[in-house]
Scaffold this active site. Structure first.
Site, PDB file in Angstrom:
ATOM      1  N   HIS A 129     -13.258  -1.767  11.684  1.00 18.82           N
ATOM      2  CA  HIS A 129     -12.846  -2.637  10.580  1.00 18.82           C
ATOM      3  C   HIS A 129     -11.746  -1.999   9.744  1.00 18.82           C
ATOM      4  CE1 HIS A 129     -13.947  -4.697   6.560  1.00 18.82           C
ATOM      5  NE2 HIS A 129     -13.063  -5.411   7.213  1.00 18.82           N
ATOM      6  N   GLU A 136     -13.681   1.342   9.008  1.00 12.01           N
ATOM      7  CA  GLU A 136     -15.143   1.432   9.133  1.00 12.01           C
ATOM      8  C   GLU A 136     -15.499   1.287  10.607  1.00 12.01           C
ATOM      9  OE1 GLU A 136     -17.350  -0.432   5.271  1.00 12.01           O
ATOM     10  OE2 GLU A 136     -16.248  -1.867   6.478  1.00 12.01           O
ATOM     11  N   SER A 139     -15.184  -8.508   9.107  1.00  7.77           N
ATOM     12  CA  SER A 139     -15.493  -7.907   7.811  1.00  7.77           C
ATOM     13  C   SER A 139     -16.992  -7.911   7.564  1.00  7.77           C
ATOM     14  CB  SER A 139     -14.848  -8.722   6.694  1.00  7.77           C
ATOM     15  OG  SER A 139     -13.465  -8.795   6.866  1.00  7.77           O
TER      16      SER A 139
HETATM   17  N1  CAA Z   1       4.361   0.336   6.107  1.00  5.61           N
HETATM   18  C1  CAA Z   1       4.189   1.522   5.512  1.00  5.61           C
HETATM   19  N2  CAA Z   1       4.052   1.713   4.186  1.00  5.61           N
HETATM   20  C2  CAA Z   1       4.134   0.629   3.402  1.00  5.61           C
HETATM   21  C3  CAA Z   1       4.339  -0.664   3.940  1.00  5.61           C
HETATM   22  C4  CAA Z   1       4.454  -0.782   5.357  1.00  5.61           C
HETATM   23  N3  CAA Z   1       4.615  -1.953   5.967  1.00  5.61           N
HETATM   24  N4  CAA Z   1       4.344  -1.542   2.912  1.00  5.61           N
HETATM   25  C5  CAA Z   1       4.151  -0.838   1.782  1.00  5.61           C
HETATM   26  N5  CAA Z   1       4.026   0.470   2.086  1.00  5.61           N
HETATM   27  C6  CAA Z   1       3.796   1.583   1.166  1.00  5.61           C
HETATM   28  C7  CAA Z   1       4.854   1.660   0.083  1.00  5.61           C
HETATM   29  O1  CAA Z   1       5.990   2.349   0.536  1.00  5.61           O
HETATM   30  C8  CAA Z   1       4.137   2.405  -1.015  1.00  5.61           C
HETATM   31  O2  CAA Z   1       4.082   3.792  -0.685  1.00  5.61           O
HETATM   32  P1  CAA Z   1       4.479   4.940  -1.755  1.00  5.61           P
HETATM   33  O3  CAA Z   1       3.533   4.743  -2.911  1.00  5.61           O
HETATM   34  O4  CAA Z   1       4.274   6.220  -1.003  1.00  5.61           O
HETATM   35  O5  CAA Z   1       5.883   4.643  -2.106  1.00  5.61           O
HETATM   36  C9  CAA Z   1       2.695   1.896  -0.896  1.00  5.61           C
HETATM   37  O6  CAA Z   1       2.582   1.385   0.439  1.00  5.61           O
HETATM   38  C10 CAA Z   1       2.397   0.797  -1.903  1.00  5.61           C
HETATM   39  O7  CAA Z   1       3.294  -0.311  -1.670  1.00  5.61           O
HETATM   40  P2  CAA Z   1       4.013  -1.194  -2.788  1.00  5.61           P
HETATM   41  O8  CAA Z   1       4.819  -0.357  -3.715  1.00  5.61           O
HETATM   42  O9  CAA Z   1       4.647  -2.337  -2.076  1.00  5.61           O
HETATM   43  O10 CAA Z   1       2.960  -1.948  -3.562  1.00  5.61           O
HETATM   44  P3  CAA Z   1       2.022  -1.583  -4.717  1.00  5.61           P
HETATM   45  O11 CAA Z   1       2.154  -0.193  -5.217  1.00  5.61           O
HETATM   46  O12 CAA Z   1       2.158  -2.725  -5.643  1.00  5.61           O
HETATM   47  O13 CAA Z   1       0.641  -1.702  -3.908  1.00  5.61           O
HETATM   48  C11 CAA Z   1      -1.041  -2.642  -2.594  1.00  5.61           C
HETATM   49  C12 CAA Z   1       0.316  -2.847  -3.200  1.00  5.61           C
HETATM   50  C13 CAA Z   1      -0.968  -1.571  -1.495  1.00  5.61           C
HETATM   51  C14 CAA Z   1      -1.498  -3.960  -1.977  1.00  5.61           C
HETATM   52  C15 CAA Z   1      -2.000  -2.156  -3.728  1.00  5.61           C
HETATM   53  O14 CAA Z   1      -1.950  -3.071  -4.794  1.00  5.61           O
HETATM   54  C16 CAA Z   1      -3.418  -2.009  -3.272  1.00  5.61           C
HETATM   55  O15 CAA Z   1      -3.778  -1.024  -2.640  1.00  5.61           O
HETATM   56  N6  CAA Z   1      -4.269  -3.020  -3.617  1.00  5.61           N
HETATM   57  C17 CAA Z   1      -5.656  -3.030  -3.245  1.00  5.61           C
HETATM   58  C18 CAA Z   1      -5.789  -3.506  -1.834  1.00  5.61           C
HETATM   59  C19 CAA Z   1      -7.217  -3.503  -1.367  1.00  5.61           C
HETATM   60  O16 CAA Z   1      -8.159  -3.211  -2.085  1.00  5.61           O
HETATM   61  N7  CAA Z   1      -7.376  -3.865  -0.099  1.00  5.61           N
HETATM   62  C20 CAA Z   1      -8.666  -3.949   0.519  1.00  5.61           C
HETATM   63  C21 CAA Z   1      -9.032  -5.388   0.643  1.00  5.61           C
HETATM   64  S1  CAA Z   1     -10.612  -5.558   1.373  1.00  5.61           S
HETATM   65  C22 CAA Z   1     -10.254  -5.685   2.988  1.00  5.61           C
HETATM   66  O17 CAA Z   1      -9.162  -5.679   3.458  1.00  5.61           O
HETATM   67  C23 CAA Z   1     -11.406  -5.761   3.870  1.00  5.61           C
HETATM   68  C24 CAA Z   1     -12.112  -7.001   4.038  1.00  5.61           C
HETATM   69  O18 CAA Z   1     -12.900  -7.012   4.940  1.00  5.61           O
HETATM   70  C25 CAA Z   1     -11.995  -8.180   3.195  1.00  5.61           C
END
Ligand code: CAA
Length: 286
Positions: free
Chosen positions: A142, A154, A121
């Site tokens: 990334h 990325e 990251s």
């Molecule tokens: N495979 C495929 N699709 C999946 C899945 C899987 N294993 N698990 C979930 N999904 C899909 C769901 O079907 C849903 O799709 P639809 O909207 O088309 O139905 C979608 O993903 C969202 O899933 P959920 O309904 O379970 O959950 P949610 O709507 O509460 O969202 C979340 C959960 C995706 C985590 C959302 O809250 C989110 O995007 N949060 C922000 C996450 C973020 O910012 N991540 C970046 C972190 S920084 C990082 O990672 C980098 C670093 O270096 C630190």
């Protein structure tokens, strides 16, 4: 140059398991390396849980779930990486551990054209590249958590990455995995964390100073800015140890106070309160 069909992933935690999953779902043959048998079992279970979730949500058929699992081998035997055309390192965000991992990957992967990628990251790619005898093949690729859901990758070439290796990595991420690729220079934090981490740390300082409750801070950003989750819940999702490590790398690189991890974060990591993966962070889970 041959198309990438055989991928290796080193580390099967939150990110490694997701990278293995999306690679296998794209039809690639995947070997995942873990440290020992318990870690192999835990890693495989993580992938199985995520695939089952995808089936439950109608994103994957039962047949495709079984076929995807059949393309993934999780092992603790490093030699299994020998014939890989691309290896993605996804071990914890600890610089000496990543450097050592690159040294090992370099020794075991025999194909001179193989791309050696890091999912770091924040650690500068050059530091990992210089642990190998082939820095021109090393690049940052990334992913974002949850990997099966978030479309971004990325791409971070170092000063020494060859254009051919960068092109191969870009094609893997976009044409094969269907991810959206952005490019960043090799600076700690790259594009997304350089913007995200100061925001997450600000929310922790806000909580630490008694400015507002964790619930209200998160609700503020969800209801007021349409973010999918608030900054404290997002920190819990990323893992507080990772947030701390990323902040520390960025602070080491830029010496900007806004990247310095606040004491509350340091103490929570000391206490093993790491967020979702430990059951408790700024919020409780499970
Ligand atoms: N495979 C495929 N699709 C999946 C899945 C899987 N294993 N698990 C979930 N999904 C899909 C769901 O079907 C849903 O799709 P639809 O909207 O088309 O139905 C979608 O993903 C969202 O899933 P959920 O309904 O379970 O959950 P949610 O709507 O509460 O969202 C979340 C959960 C995706 C985590 C959302 O809250 C989110 O995007 N949060 C922000 C996450 C973020 O910012 N991540 C970046 C972190 S920084 C990082 O990672 C980098 C670093 O270096 C630190």
């Amino acid at each position: 140059m041959s198309e990438i069909e055989r991928v290796g992933v080193v580390g099967c935690g939150l990110m490694g398991s997701g990278i293995a999953e999306v690679s296998a779902r794209a039809g690639l043959d995947v070997v995942v390396l873990e440290a020992d048998q318990p870690a192999v079992d835990a890693g495989r279970a993580r992938i199985e849980t995520s695939l089952a979730q995808a089936v439950r949500r109608g994103k994957l058929s039962e047949d495709d779930r079984a076929a995807t699992l059949g393309r993934i081998r999780v092992t603790w035997e490093a030699d299994a990486l020998g014939d890989r055309q691309l290896v993605v390192e996804a071990v914890p965000e600890i610089e000496p551990l990543k450097v050592e991992t690159f040294r090992r990957i370099d020794k075991v992967v025999s194909d001179g054209e193989a791309v050696l990628a890091s999912n770091t990251s924040s650690i500068p790619i050059m530091k990992l590249a210089m642990a190998t005898q082939r820095p021109e093949q090393v690049i940052g690729v990334h992913f974002f958590n949850p990997v099966p859901v978030l479309p971004l990758v990325e791409l971070v070439p170092s000063l020494l990455t060859s254009p051919a290796a960068a092109e191969r990595a870009a094609s893997f991420a976009s044409a094969t995995l269907g991810k959206h690729v952005i490019r960043s220079q090799d600076r700690a934090g790259f594009v997304v964390n350089a913007l995200l981490i100061p925001y997450l740390l600000s929310s922790i300082r806000m909580l630490e100073s008694g400015f507002a409750t964790a619930e209200d801070i998160d609700t503020g950003m969800v209801q007021g800015c349409a973010h999918p989750m608030g900054p404290l819940a997002l920190s819990d999702l990323i893992g507080l140890d990772t947030v701390m490590a990323v902040a520390q790398s960025m602070y080491d690189e830029f010496k900007e106070p806004l990247y310095a991890p606040p004491p509350m974060l340091l103490r929570m990591v000391d206490a093993g309160l790491l967020g979702r993966k430990s059951g408790r962070g700024f919020h409780q889970y499970g």
